[in-house]
Design a protein around this motif. Structure first.
Motif, PDB file in Angstrom:
ATOM      1  N   PHE A   1       0.937  -1.261   0.133  1.00  0.00           N
ATOM      2  CA  PHE A   1       0.018  -0.128  -0.025  1.00  0.00           C
ATOM      3  C   PHE A   1       0.902   1.360   0.044  1.00  0.00           C
ATOM      4  O   PHE A   1       1.812   1.201   0.340  1.00  0.00           O
ATOM      5  N   ASN A   2       0.254   2.339  -0.463  1.00  0.00           N
ATOM      6  CA  ASN A   2       1.129   3.567  -0.650  1.00  0.00           C
ATOM      7  C   ASN A   2      -0.019   4.757  -0.533  1.00  0.00           C
ATOM      8  O   ASN A   2      -0.925   4.554  -1.369  1.00  0.00           O
ATOM      9  N   LYS A   3       0.548   5.663   0.313  1.00  0.00           N
ATOM     10  CA  LYS A   3      -0.111   7.140  -0.007  1.00  0.00           C
ATOM     11  C   LYS A   3       0.673   7.878   0.334  1.00  0.00           C
ATOM     12  O   LYS A   3       0.894   8.563   1.228  1.00  0.00           O
ATOM     13  N   GLY A   4       1.504   8.125  -0.624  1.00  0.00           N
ATOM     14  CA  GLY A   4       2.639   9.164  -0.831  1.00  0.00           C
ATOM     15  C   GLY A   4       3.230   9.531  -1.904  1.00  0.00           C
ATOM     16  O   GLY A   4       2.426   9.243  -3.005  1.00  0.00           O
ATOM     17  N   THR A   5       4.653   9.471  -2.093  1.00  0.00           N
ATOM     18  CA  THR A   5       5.216   9.576  -3.368  1.00  0.00           C
ATOM     19  C   THR A   5       5.134   8.452  -4.380  1.00  0.00           C
ATOM     20  O   THR A   5       5.013   7.250  -3.663  1.00  0.00           O
ATOM     21  N   LYS A   6       5.476   8.652  -5.443  1.00  0.00           N
ATOM     22  CA  LYS A   6       5.646   7.481  -6.460  1.00  0.00           C
ATOM     23  C   LYS A   6       6.600   6.668  -6.561  1.00  0.00           C
ATOM     24  O   LYS A   6       6.946   5.939  -7.278  1.00  0.00           O
ATOM     25  N   ARG A   7       7.556   7.060  -5.659  1.00  0.00           N
ATOM     26  CA  ARG A   7       8.980   6.712  -5.509  1.00  0.00           C
ATOM     27  C   ARG A   7       8.843   5.470  -4.791  1.00  0.00           C
ATOM     28  O   ARG A   7       9.759   4.663  -4.606  1.00  0.00           O
ATOM     29  N   SER A   8       7.692   5.307  -3.991  1.00  0.00           N
ATOM     30  CA  SER A   8       8.064   4.126  -2.901  1.00  0.00           C
ATOM     31  C   SER A   8       6.694   3.298  -2.677  1.00  0.00           C
ATOM     32  O   SER A   8       5.458   4.047  -2.778  1.00  0.00           O
ATOM     33  N   VAL A   9       6.919   2.174  -2.046  1.00  0.00           N
ATOM     34  CA  VAL A   9       5.786   1.258  -1.847  1.00  0.00           C
ATOM     35  C   VAL A   9       6.040   0.558  -0.534  1.00  0.00           C
ATOM     36  O   VAL A   9       7.052  -0.113  -0.403  1.00  0.00           O
ATOM     37  N   PHE A  10       4.879   0.354   0.424  1.00  0.00           N
ATOM     38  CA  PHE A  10       5.432  -0.378   1.661  1.00  0.00           C
ATOM     39  C   PHE A  10       4.288  -1.415   1.587  1.00  0.00           C
ATOM     40  O   PHE A  10       3.174  -1.292   1.236  1.00  0.00           O
ATOM     41  N   GLY A  11       4.495  -2.360   2.461  1.00  0.00           N
ATOM     42  CA  GLY A  11       3.615  -3.500   2.684  1.00  0.00           C
ATOM     43  C   GLY A  11       4.028  -4.792   3.621  1.00  0.00           C
ATOM     44  O   GLY A  11       4.875  -4.660   4.221  1.00  0.00           O
TER      45      GLY A  11
ATOM     46  N   LYS B   1       9.512  -0.794  -0.966  1.00  0.00           N
ATOM     47  CA  LYS B   1      10.241  -0.868  -2.273  1.00  0.00           C
ATOM     48  C   LYS B   1      10.318   0.503  -2.764  1.00  0.00           C
ATOM     49  O   LYS B   1       9.692   1.244  -2.668  1.00  0.00           O
ATOM     50  N   PHE B   2      11.336   0.817  -3.445  1.00  0.00           N
ATOM     51  CA  PHE B   2      11.819   2.229  -4.019  1.00  0.00           C
ATOM     52  C   PHE B   2      12.107   2.227  -5.444  1.00  0.00           C
ATOM     53  O   PHE B   2      13.040   1.522  -5.834  1.00  0.00           O
ATOM     54  N   TYR B   3      11.553   3.363  -6.179  1.00  0.00           N
ATOM     55  CA  TYR B   3      11.678   3.296  -7.443  1.00  0.00           C
ATOM     56  C   TYR B   3      12.670   4.244  -7.993  1.00  0.00           C
ATOM     57  O   TYR B   3      12.951   5.402  -7.201  1.00  0.00           O
ATOM     58  N   VAL B   4      13.512   3.993  -8.773  1.00  0.00           N
ATOM     59  CA  VAL B   4      14.736   4.915  -9.237  1.00  0.00           C
ATOM     60  C   VAL B   4      14.315   6.211  -9.733  1.00  0.00           C
ATOM     61  O   VAL B   4      14.712   7.116  -9.345  1.00  0.00           O
ATOM     62  N   ALA B   5      13.417   6.081 -10.468  1.00  0.00           N
ATOM     63  CA  ALA B   5      12.855   7.346 -11.203  1.00  0.00           C
ATOM     64  C   ALA B   5      11.334   7.688 -10.652  1.00  0.00           C
ATOM     65  O   ALA B   5      10.590   6.674 -10.839  1.00  0.00           O
ATOM     66  N   PRO B   6      10.854   8.837 -10.613  1.00  0.00           N
ATOM     67  CA  PRO B   6       9.362   8.757 -10.482  1.00  0.00           C
ATOM     68  C   PRO B   6       8.495   8.205 -11.675  1.00  0.00           C
ATOM     69  O   PRO B   6       8.961   8.365 -12.632  1.00  0.00           O
ATOM     70  N   THR B   7       7.483   7.544 -11.171  1.00  0.00           N
ATOM     71  CA  THR B   7       6.460   6.996 -12.083  1.00  0.00           C
ATOM     72  C   THR B   7       5.436   7.813 -12.419  1.00  0.00           C
ATOM     73  O   THR B   7       5.303   9.038 -11.902  1.00  0.00           O
TER      74      THR B   7
ATOM     75  N   GLY C   1       1.404   8.737 -13.277  1.00  0.00           N
ATOM     76  CA  GLY C   1      -0.019   8.390 -13.224  1.00  0.00           C
ATOM     77  C   GLY C   1       0.336   7.061 -11.991  1.00  0.00           C
ATOM     78  O   GLY C   1       0.815   7.103 -11.064  1.00  0.00           O
ATOM     79  N   TYR C   2      -0.500   6.250 -12.565  1.00  0.00           N
ATOM     80  CA  TYR C   2      -0.626   4.753 -11.465  1.00  0.00           C
ATOM     81  C   TYR C   2       0.424   3.620 -12.109  1.00  0.00           C
ATOM     82  O   TYR C   2       0.330   2.778 -11.398  1.00  0.00           O
ATOM     83  N   TYR C   3       1.318   4.432 -13.081  1.00  0.00           N
ATOM     84  CA  TYR C   3       2.373   3.187 -13.483  1.00  0.00           C
ATOM     85  C   TYR C   3       3.339   2.880 -12.684  1.00  0.00           C
ATOM     86  O   TYR C   3       4.531   3.662 -12.985  1.00  0.00           O
ATOM     87  N   LEU C   4       3.221   2.175 -11.837  1.00  0.00           N
ATOM     88  CA  LEU C   4       4.323   1.686 -10.827  1.00  0.00           C
ATOM     89  C   LEU C   4       5.162   0.834 -11.377  1.00  0.00           C
ATOM     90  O   LEU C   4       5.115  -0.458 -11.383  1.00  0.00           O
ATOM     91  N   THR C   5       6.028   1.344 -12.286  1.00  0.00           N
ATOM     92  CA  THR C   5       6.962   0.406 -13.307  1.00  0.00           C
ATOM     93  C   THR C   5       8.169   1.015 -13.186  1.00  0.00           C
ATOM     94  O   THR C   5       8.536   2.215 -12.895  1.00  0.00           O
ATOM     95  N   GLY C   6       9.029   0.258 -13.789  1.00  0.00           N
ATOM     96  CA  GLY C   6      10.637   0.831 -13.894  1.00  0.00           C
ATOM     97  C   GLY C   6      11.467   0.053 -12.879  1.00  0.00           C
ATOM     98  O   GLY C   6      11.244  -0.800 -12.164  1.00  0.00           O
ATOM     99  N   PHE C   7      12.673   0.543 -12.868  1.00  0.00           N
ATOM    100  CA  PHE C   7      13.682   0.112 -11.971  1.00  0.00           C
ATOM    101  C   PHE C   7      13.352   0.436 -10.534  1.00  0.00           C
ATOM    102  O   PHE C   7      13.226   1.484 -10.142  1.00  0.00           O
ATOM    103  N   ASN C   8      13.851  -0.536  -9.757  1.00  0.00           N
ATOM    104  CA  ASN C   8      13.724  -0.385  -8.059  1.00  0.00           C
ATOM    105  C   ASN C   8      14.490  -1.327  -7.410  1.00  0.00           C
ATOM    106  O   ASN C   8      14.994  -2.046  -7.917  1.00  0.00           O
TER     107      ASN C   8
END
Length: 712
Positions: free
Chosen positions: A560-570, A602-608, A610-617
């Motif tokens: 779940f995440n309610k913050g920046t698009k660079r991170s997800v916690f769970g 989980k932390f993303y290297v670059a901002p994603t 919209g809801y596109y939580l994709t890319g290097f992490n």
């Protein structure tokens, strides 16, 4: 007290706390959108429309239908009829195509609560969108299309009830829909069709002893039957109604303003918790408002223990005004109740609850089975006391996360009343409308213009904040686009004086979700394969040197995440198997299988985007681990004079470990909305506690493949 005794009940307790934490944001719908409904109540419809687009709750895919219905109704109250119908049409298409939930959404709702699934709407909500579409088309000067929508009300009711072979709705008809049809027919001069619609409305009341869903047959309907049969020259029918309604005074005026008055705010969904033990094979819950009984069957002889099941219930909407009347030529006529949304909503909910017994039992059973599994593990490894404690904790957690679905189309009114007011034969006529409240009465003035046919006027009072409404476009005039009050010269009625609106209260502005912030929940699975070992010096180093003996991991992930698009916690719950390639016994090497409960970051290297939580992490995952199967032994040979060389084997395994897994990877989008994702990662995993008296620690290095169902 040793570590085993201490930590055995801790594992399920920690899981419980994490699960409660992850679900804590699932509150009541009216709380999430309180600013919108405060604006509606105080008639600030422009601000309400803006806020609907700002609140992140409405932007979630599972709340799409709710967004469209609320947005469409607010646009209707703003007088933007074309825009309103655009939203209503999207809602209609969404319902017509069928709203389906993914496997992940269903699984998550069974483990938590039904608000994690897509909102499908109550049956009466699917019906009422056609009422407002009909009004919108009428105000746009397209009465024929308005009639089509009005007819769809009863068509939709028949269609819905045809789906239910058992437990059909008691809300199977709508007399007010027939009155609406008749009113539109009269406005276009189709008196014969109007009579048929009035007759259909009367039949609904007659079939239910004069009262249907808390609404008594209006006196005006009786007058309409007498008036239309007489005007059409239907002598036999007129005589029948004259005898049947002998005490009802006749209404001689053919041309009239039929005024619909929406009064108050609609019913709101809340929830009630019902707790019980199995008793003679059933689980029984009772509504607190009118003692309506809901019985959920459970197999006889099964003790379900402490449980809590949440059911939605409707809280009656508020009516600031309890009655209204109009005064024409010194004569007072009262508005009569035509539709009570409180009664319809409550009955629809009861009908649905009886059909959804199975899904309720499934949700209860899913939580119960999960708790039973943890209790068995705790009982096996920690003894009976640990098992009992675990059982109580998991049952309590199941009760804590259990919530009812409190979403509903809340901008509907509490009631719709109506009155028929004769139009002047020429010129204009002022009509006083008086609204009665406990704190005093409010008087407003309408100015009616002469006309040959009847016309519809729709007014609404959400509170005591003012008198608001729309006026119908006359048939001889050309249609107007998004007609507002400024075009009063084209109407048969205009409000010439009104009560000054009360100032709206100061409310906290909703937090605007910026472009780089998301509100995200997901449920996923992951599988890993690679090399692993045990060593006294460096587990990871030895693991890297070893190729050939396979080690694996499997996990379920809730993020779940309610913050920046660079991170997800769970939270992660998984199982891992470690094998030591350097053990003495090649056929039965040293190994352990751990059940793990961890925290995922989980932390993303670059901002994603919209809801596109994709890319290097890159990610890290600390966890608490418990060995559910192990073969950690120490063997050595000794010489004995009598027996020669002998092998001694000692088991010194320790079940608990604390570890951390870190890795880097890439996430690929798998669906058009980019919420479903496939991830590929390489990682290292090390245990920090010695698993035996000989200093064994775990190490793992491998490849992970994950799939995220991605629920908004």
């Amino acid at each position: 007290m040793d570590m085993k005794t201490l930590l055995t009940p801790t594992l399920p307790l920690l899981a419980a706390l994490l699960l409660v934490s992850s679900c804590a944001t699932t509150g009541r719908y009216q709380d999430k959108a309180s600013e919108v409904f405060e604006n509606i109540e105080f008639a600030d419809f422009d601000q309400a429309s803006t806020k609907i687009d700002q609140i992140s709750f409405y932007q979630k895919d599972r709340n799409r239908l709710l967004y469209l219905l609320e947005k469409a109704k607010v646009e209707h109250m703003r007088g933007n009829y074309r825009s309103s119908n655009s939203y209503f049409e999207q809602a209609y298409i969404l319902l017509d195509d069928g709203i389906k939930n993914s496997v992940g959404q269903i699984a998550l709702s069974n483990l938590s609560n039904p608000m994690m699934t897509k909102y499908k709407g109550e049956d009466f909500e699917k019906v009422m969108l056609h009422y407002y579409k009909a009004l919108n088309y009428y105000y746009l000067g397209i009465p024929d299309t308005a009639l089509i929508e009005a007819r769809r009300i009863n068509i939709k009711l028949n269609e819905l009830n045809d789906r239910y072979e058992d437990h059909k709705n008691k809300y199977q008809y709508d007399a007010f829909a027939q009155i609406l049809q008749a009113s539109i027919y009269e406005s276009t001069g189709q008196l014969n069709d109007a009579f048929i619609a009035y007759r259909n409305a009367e039949k609904i009341y007659d079939d239910h002893d004069g009262v249907y869903l808390d609404v008594s047959m209006p006196e005006q309907l009786k007058k309409d039957l007498l008036r239309t049969t007489k005007a059409l020259g239907f002598g036999e029918e007129y005589a029948h109604y004259k005898k049947k309604y002998a005490t009802v005074p006749e209404d001689e005026h053919t041309a009239a303003a039929i005024v619909f008055w929406e009064n108050g705010t609609g019913p709101k969904k809340s929830q009630m918790m019902m707790t019980a033990n199995s008793f003679e094979g059933v689980f029984v819950g009772t509504y607190s408002d009118d003692q309506t009984q809901i019985v959920i069957p459970i197999p006889a002889g099964v003790n379900i223990g402490f449980n809590a099941v949440a059911f939605p219930e409707y809280i009656r909407g508020k009516n600031y005004f309890h009655r209204a009347s109009v005064t024409v030529d010194g004569q007072q006529k009262y508005f009569e109740l035509a539709e009570d949304f409180n009664a319809i909503a409550k009955q629809t909910l009861k009908d649905r609850a009886m059909r959804e017994v199975v899904s309720t039992v499934v949700r209860l059973a899913t939580k119960k089975a999960a708790g039973k599994g943890l209790k068995m593990l705790a009982n096996h490894f920690g003894g009976g006391l640990a098992g009992d404690v675990t059982g109580m904790v998991t049952d309590a957690v199941g009760a804590a996360v259990e919530k009812a679905d409190t979403r509903n189309w809340q901008s509907l009114p509490s009631q719709i009343c109506y009155v028929r007011v004769p139009l002047p034969t020429e010129g204009e006529q002022k009509v006083v409308m008086t609204k009665y409240a406990e704190n005093g009465n409010v008087a407003d003035t309408l100015t009616l213009k002469a006309g040959k046919n009847s016309h519809l006027i729709s007014l609404f009072d959400m509170s005591n904040s003012g008198y608001y409404g729309q006026q119908a476009v006359t048939s001889p005039n050309p249609p107007v686009n998004d007609y507002a009050m400024a075009g009063a010269e084209q109407t048969v009625a205009a409000i010439t004086s009104r009560q000054a609106p009360a100032a709206p209260p100061k409310v906290k502005e909703p937090k605007v979700i910026p472009e780089n912030v998301i509100d995200y929940t997901s449920f996923g699975i992951a599988a890993s394969i690679g090399s692993g070992s045990f060593t006294e010096e460096g587990a990871i180093a030895d693991a890297l040197e070893f190729i050939g003996k396979t080690t694996w991991q499997a996990e379920a992930l809730l993020g779940f995440n309610k913050g920046t698009k660079r991170s997800v916690f769970g939270v992660s719950l998984g199982i891992a198997n470690y094998v030591d390639p350097w053990s003495f016994d090649e056929e039965a090497p040293d190994k352990t299988t751990d059940l793990s409960l961890g925290f995922l970051g989980k932390f993303y290297v670059a901002p994603t985007k919209g809801y596109y939580l994709t890319g290097f992490n890159f990610f890290f995952q600390p966890s608490v681990r418990y060995s559910i199967s192990n073969n950690l032994k120490y063997s050595f040979e000794d010489y004995d004079d009598d027996y020669g060389y002998t092998t001694e084997t000692y088991d010194h395994s320790k079940p608990f470990d604390i570890g951390i897994k870190t890795g880097v990877g890439y996430t690929f989008p798998m669906s058009p909305d980019k919420m479903s994702r496939l991830g590929v990662s390489i990682f290292g995993d090390a245990g920090f506690l010695e698993r035996s008296d000989w200093g064994y620690k775990t190490g793992f290095f491998g490849l992970q493949l994950s799939y995220d169902f991605g629920i908004k």
